[in-house]
Scaffold this active site. Sequence first.
Site, PDB file in Angstrom:
ATOM      1  N   LYS A  57     -87.222   9.439 -54.310  1.00  0.00           N
ATOM      2  CA  LYS A  57     -86.465  10.870 -54.576  1.00  0.00           C
ATOM      3  C   LYS A  57     -85.154  10.432 -53.979  1.00  0.00           C
ATOM      4  CE  LYS A  57     -86.352  14.028 -51.945  1.00  0.00           C
ATOM      5  NZ  LYS A  57     -86.573  15.151 -50.894  1.00  0.00           N
TER       6      LYS A  57
ATOM      7  N   ASP B  25     -88.528  16.135 -56.730  1.00  0.00           N
ATOM      8  CA  ASP B  25     -89.049  16.761 -55.456  1.00  0.00           C
ATOM      9  C   ASP B  25     -89.893  17.798 -55.654  1.00  0.00           C
ATOM     10  OD1 ASP B  25     -87.741  18.909 -56.747  1.00  0.00           O
ATOM     11  OD2 ASP B  25     -86.638  19.440 -55.087  1.00  0.00           O
TER      12      ASP B  25
END
Length: 222
Positions: free
Chosen positions: A126, A144
């Site tokens: 991420k 996320d």
Amino acid sequence: MELVEHKKLRAKKILFLLKKNYGFVPNLFLNYSTDAQMLVAIILSAQSTDNQINKVTKKLFKKYKTVNDFANAKKQVFEKEIYSTGFYKQKAKNIISCFLIIKSKFNSKIPLNMSDLISLPGVGRKTANLILLNKGIVEGIAVDTHVFRLSRRFGLSKSKNANDVEKDLKKIYKKIDWPNINKLFITHGRNLCTAINPKCDNCFLNKKFDNNSNICLKIFKK
Ligand code: SF4
């Protein structure tokens, strides 16, 4: 079971409506001036909110700007400075180790490829995807908590971890769309499709897509 082509068309409609309703959205909601600060802000944002991180970094980034500044940070002092971001001990340890490695192994430059980035402490896919995207490099989709939740509610993924959700989204969306997904899903996740009490009654994705399906597959009844 939904056919892949149908899912791709529905996914395209979802992205179209998100763009139409939210207009311009920045890639990152975190404040920073240098690449080193960008990396730190993203690492700090784990298990916290962007607002909280921006409050902390407003003061922190007056003191720390460069790779050297973070590599030379004193752990106990730094822990206190980032205390309110949560998990401060682990974050301080990761950030200082991360910048010591950037200094020694990468000539004090943040590496701009996925494999080197995810080799750094505290940097997962991420974080790496967000850094690359903000440097104009598209290698994947940053998943996320919002992207994870919304992808599953939209019916675009049934996967149970972020890396697999990213793989599912990459198969559904064309690469040109990848930079828009994180920021638009986050915006919708904050505004209407909240983790608790999503506002399905007011949601522009709570509509028929065709005779067989809604645009969003998960509708919460009150
Ligand atoms: S209809 Fe409900 S679950 Fe679906 S995107 Fe909108 S708020 Fe989220």
